[in-house]
Design an enzyme around this catalytic site. Structure first.
Site, PDB file in Angstrom:
ATOM      1  N   LYS A  33      81.709 -62.138 -28.877  1.00 53.18           N
ATOM      2  CA  LYS A  33      83.035 -61.996 -29.501  1.00 53.18           C
ATOM      3  C   LYS A  33      83.863 -60.873 -28.864  1.00 53.18           C
ATOM      4  O   LYS A  33      85.084 -60.992 -28.759  1.00 53.18           O
ATOM      5  CB  LYS A  33      82.893 -61.769 -31.003  1.00 53.18           C
ATOM      6  CG  LYS A  33      82.400 -63.014 -31.753  1.00 53.18           C
ATOM      7  CD  LYS A  33      82.346 -62.776 -33.248  1.00 53.18           C
ATOM      8  CE  LYS A  33      81.683 -63.952 -33.952  1.00 53.18           C
ATOM      9  NZ  LYS A  33      81.615 -63.772 -35.398  1.00 53.18           N
ATOM     10  N   ASN A  40      86.832 -64.949 -32.189  1.00 51.01           N
ATOM     11  CA  ASN A  40      85.844 -66.019 -32.422  1.00 51.01           C
ATOM     12  C   ASN A  40      86.427 -67.396 -32.153  1.00 51.01           C
ATOM     13  O   ASN A  40      85.729 -68.400 -32.302  1.00 51.01           O
ATOM     14  CB  ASN A  40      85.274 -65.948 -33.844  1.00 51.01           C
ATOM     15  CG  ASN A  40      86.240 -66.479 -34.886  1.00 51.01           C
ATOM     16  OD1 ASN A  40      87.445 -66.520 -34.670  1.00 51.01           O
ATOM     17  ND2 ASN A  40      85.713 -66.889 -36.027  1.00 51.01           N
ATOM     18  N   ASP A  53      87.249 -64.973 -38.851  1.00 52.57           N
ATOM     19  CA  ASP A  53      86.157 -64.565 -39.754  1.00 52.57           C
ATOM     20  C   ASP A  53      86.701 -63.935 -41.041  1.00 52.57           C
ATOM     21  O   ASP A  53      86.220 -64.228 -42.142  1.00 52.57           O
ATOM     22  CB  ASP A  53      85.226 -63.563 -39.057  1.00 52.57           C
ATOM     23  CG  ASP A  53      84.282 -64.236 -38.073  1.00 52.57           C
ATOM     24  OD1 ASP A  53      83.990 -65.436 -38.250  1.00 52.57           O
ATOM     25  OD2 ASP A  53      83.833 -63.560 -37.127  1.00 52.57           O
ATOM     26  N   GLY A  72      77.449 -52.168 -43.778  1.00 49.81           N
ATOM     27  CA  GLY A  72      77.406 -52.517 -42.359  1.00 49.81           C
ATOM     28  C   GLY A  72      78.715 -52.158 -41.670  1.00 49.81           C
ATOM     29  O   GLY A  72      79.779 -52.112 -42.316  1.00 49.81           O
ATOM     30  N   GLY A 124      80.181 -56.028 -35.908  1.00 52.49           N
ATOM     31  CA  GLY A 124      81.287 -56.937 -35.630  1.00 52.49           C
ATOM     32  C   GLY A 124      81.775 -57.692 -36.854  1.00 52.49           C
ATOM     33  O   GLY A 124      82.987 -57.882 -37.026  1.00 52.49           O
TER      34      GLY A 124
HETATM   35  P1  NDP Z   1      76.041 -56.499 -35.614  1.00 55.40           P
HETATM   36  O1  NDP Z   1      74.799 -56.505 -34.806  1.00 55.40           O
HETATM   37  O2  NDP Z   1      77.353 -56.283 -34.957  1.00 55.40           O
HETATM   38  O3  NDP Z   1      75.910 -55.349 -36.756  1.00 55.40           O
HETATM   39  C1  NDP Z   1      74.755 -55.238 -37.527  1.00 55.40           C
HETATM   40  C2  NDP Z   1      74.992 -54.256 -38.687  1.00 55.40           C
HETATM   41  O4  NDP Z   1      73.856 -54.345 -39.548  1.00 55.40           O
HETATM   42  C3  NDP Z   1      75.104 -52.794 -38.263  1.00 55.40           C
HETATM   43  O5  NDP Z   1      76.032 -52.147 -39.103  1.00 55.40           O
HETATM   44  C4  NDP Z   1      73.676 -52.273 -38.500  1.00 55.40           C
HETATM   45  O6  NDP Z   1      73.625 -50.887 -38.793  1.00 55.40           O
HETATM   46  C5  NDP Z   1      73.314 -53.038 -39.747  1.00 55.40           C
HETATM   47  N1  NDP Z   1      71.880 -53.193 -39.974  1.00 55.40           N
HETATM   48  C6  NDP Z   1      71.006 -53.943 -39.268  1.00 55.40           C
HETATM   49  N2  NDP Z   1      69.772 -53.890 -39.831  1.00 55.40           N
HETATM   50  C7  NDP Z   1      69.881 -53.091 -40.925  1.00 55.40           C
HETATM   51  C8  NDP Z   1      68.967 -52.655 -41.928  1.00 55.40           C
HETATM   52  N3  NDP Z   1      67.690 -53.039 -41.905  1.00 55.40           N
HETATM   53  N4  NDP Z   1      69.431 -51.853 -42.903  1.00 55.40           N
HETATM   54  C9  NDP Z   1      70.722 -51.469 -42.935  1.00 55.40           C
HETATM   55  N5  NDP Z   1      71.638 -51.845 -42.017  1.00 55.40           N
HETATM   56  C10 NDP Z   1      71.221 -52.652 -41.015  1.00 55.40           C
HETATM   57  O7  NDP Z   1      76.000 -57.875 -36.428  1.00 55.40           O
HETATM   58  P2  NDP Z   1      77.264 -58.688 -37.008  1.00 55.40           P
HETATM   59  O8  NDP Z   1      78.167 -57.691 -37.651  1.00 55.40           O
HETATM   60  O9  NDP Z   1      77.825 -59.573 -35.956  1.00 55.40           O
HETATM   61  O10 NDP Z   1      76.592 -59.669 -38.104  1.00 55.40           O
HETATM   62  C11 NDP Z   1      76.140 -59.181 -39.360  1.00 55.40           C
HETATM   63  C12 NDP Z   1      75.726 -60.346 -40.251  1.00 55.40           C
HETATM   64  O11 NDP Z   1      76.842 -61.134 -40.619  1.00 55.40           O
HETATM   65  C13 NDP Z   1      74.719 -61.310 -39.607  1.00 55.40           C
HETATM   66  O12 NDP Z   1      73.716 -61.596 -40.561  1.00 55.40           O
HETATM   67  C14 NDP Z   1      75.533 -62.546 -39.307  1.00 55.40           C
HETATM   68  O13 NDP Z   1      74.740 -63.724 -39.369  1.00 55.40           O
HETATM   69  C15 NDP Z   1      76.543 -62.499 -40.448  1.00 55.40           C
HETATM   70  N6  NDP Z   1      77.800 -63.234 -40.136  1.00 55.40           N
HETATM   71  C16 NDP Z   1      78.133 -64.305 -40.914  1.00 55.40           C
HETATM   72  C17 NDP Z   1      79.308 -65.010 -40.684  1.00 55.40           C
HETATM   73  C18 NDP Z   1      79.640 -66.184 -41.557  1.00 55.40           C
HETATM   74  O14 NDP Z   1      80.549 -66.954 -41.215  1.00 55.40           O
HETATM   75  N7  NDP Z   1      78.990 -66.346 -42.693  1.00 55.40           N
HETATM   76  C19 NDP Z   1      80.231 -64.648 -39.601  1.00 55.40           C
HETATM   77  C20 NDP Z   1      79.807 -63.474 -38.844  1.00 55.40           C
HETATM   78  C21 NDP Z   1      78.617 -62.819 -39.117  1.00 55.40           C
HETATM   79  P3  NDP Z   1      73.600 -49.761 -37.605  1.00 55.40           P
HETATM   80  O15 NDP Z   1      75.016 -49.629 -37.142  1.00 55.40           O
HETATM   81  O16 NDP Z   1      73.099 -48.558 -38.270  1.00 55.40           O
HETATM   82  O17 NDP Z   1      72.672 -50.320 -36.548  1.00 55.40           O
END
Ligand code: NDP
Length: 272
Positions: A66, A87, A102, A127, A130
């Site tokens: 993205k 996206n 999104d 979170g 992205g």
């Molecule tokens: P990114 O990899 O960009 O970000 C991941 C985020 O999750 C970060 O803030 C990270 O924190 C945090 N994180 C990961 N593991 C943990 C944990 N165990 N405890 C606490 N925080 C955690 O991912 P995206 O933002 O792209 O996606 C996030 C979710 O959203 C995914 O599950 C994806 O499938 C979903 N999604 C759903 C969509 C839909 O249409 N329904 C569209 C887009 C996304 P840190 O910064 O500290 O690493």
């Protein structure tokens, strides 16, 4: 002749976008073909160029491309510019247009499908990746009473706060600082559910009548949604509605036709 689209990602095999767009096309009598394309991790721009040369007219973009799609687009919609991610791409004779659907997908699902009003509500986003970035501005546009971003790496939450301050009142904090606070809507925008983990949310954050929303879909009751129910959340939702609504907004961006989303959400739920 059919207009040709695809979703580009890596991996992309799991994507439900081809099915969703096929259902939209059937329902609105649009003559389109929609495929899955897996781009090499270092080959997104070359892949897009190839698809354009092959006559494709648009594409959805998913993980991990993205940000690269944002950089590649010649023109951006306001919401894509604000999200810093794209996206949806439209290929035209004058270049590549980039959009981000999104945020509008999430807001439409919460307001229309779940009938949950956002104005004046206390909203917490877990979170700062992205997905969180893409939904903050559309949530602020709904004029919540409060919008707080909590993230494990707190610096990322503070960076989002700074970026989105011009659009409304937004706060950032560590998870531990949430103790004693209550919210009407808590959105899990972390990827923790992918590995069956629970973000370290303190006890007592769900207000009476609150909605717990996990952007993850297809995993049933995630640890976050189970925790929310135990903590007294009145309602829970997964991200399937958001997925279908962001696809509908992309379909409109390309075709200028609004598909009905409720039958598609129902069809996908029936298949789960
Ligand atoms: P990114 O990899 O960009 O970000 C991941 C985020 O999750 C970060 O803030 C990270 O924190 C945090 N994180 C990961 N593991 C943990 C944990 N165990 N405890 C606490 N925080 C955690 O991912 P995206 O933002 O792209 O996606 C996030 C979710 O959203 C995914 O599950 C994806 O499938 C979903 N999604 C759903 C969509 C839909 O249409 N329904 C569209 C887009 C996304 P840190 O910064 O500290 O690493």
């Amino acid at each position: 002749m059919s207009a040709h689209y695809a979703v580009i990602g890596n991996p992309v095999l799991h994507s439900k976008s081809p099915l969703i767009h096929a259902l939209f096309a059937q329902e609105t009598a649009q003559n389109i073909v929609y495929d899955r394309v897996e781009a090499a991790l270092d080959g997104f721009a070359a892949c897009v160029q190839q698809l354009q040369q092959n006559g494709m007219v648009g594409a959805n973009v998913t993980v991990p491309f993205k940000a690269q799609a944002f950089a590649l687009a010649d023109t951006l919609t306001d919401r894509a510019r604000q999200a810093g991610a794209v996206n949806t791409l439209k290929f035209t004779s004058v270049g590549i247009e980039g959009d981000n659907t999104d945020g509008i997908g999430l807001v439409t699902d919460i307001r229309q499908n779940l009938d949950f009003e956002l104005t004046q509500k206390r909203i917490l986003i877990l979170g700062a990746g992205g997905a969180a970035r893409g939904v903050i501005q559309p949530l602020l546009a709904s004029q919540p009473g409060m919008l707080v971003i909590a993230n494990r790496s707190e610096q990322r939450a503070y960076a989002l706060k700074q970026q989105f301050q011009p659009y409304g009142i937004v706060e950032a904090c560590r998870y531990s600082q949430l103790a004693g606070m209550q919210f009407d809507l808590i959105i899990n925008a972390t990827s923790a559910s992918l590995s069956d983990q629970l973000p370290p949310l303190p006890q007592g954050c769900f207000a009476p009548n609150s909605l717990a929303y996990d952007m993850m879909y297809g995993k049933g009751d995630t640890p976050f949604l189970s925790f929310a129910l135990r903590q007294g959340a009145a309602r829970c939702a997964d991200g399937l509605g958001m997925l279908v609504e962001q696809a509908a907004a992309a379909f409109y961006f390309w075709r200028r036709v609004h598909p009905a989303t409720a039958p598609v959400i129902a069809a996908l739920r029936a298949m789960a």
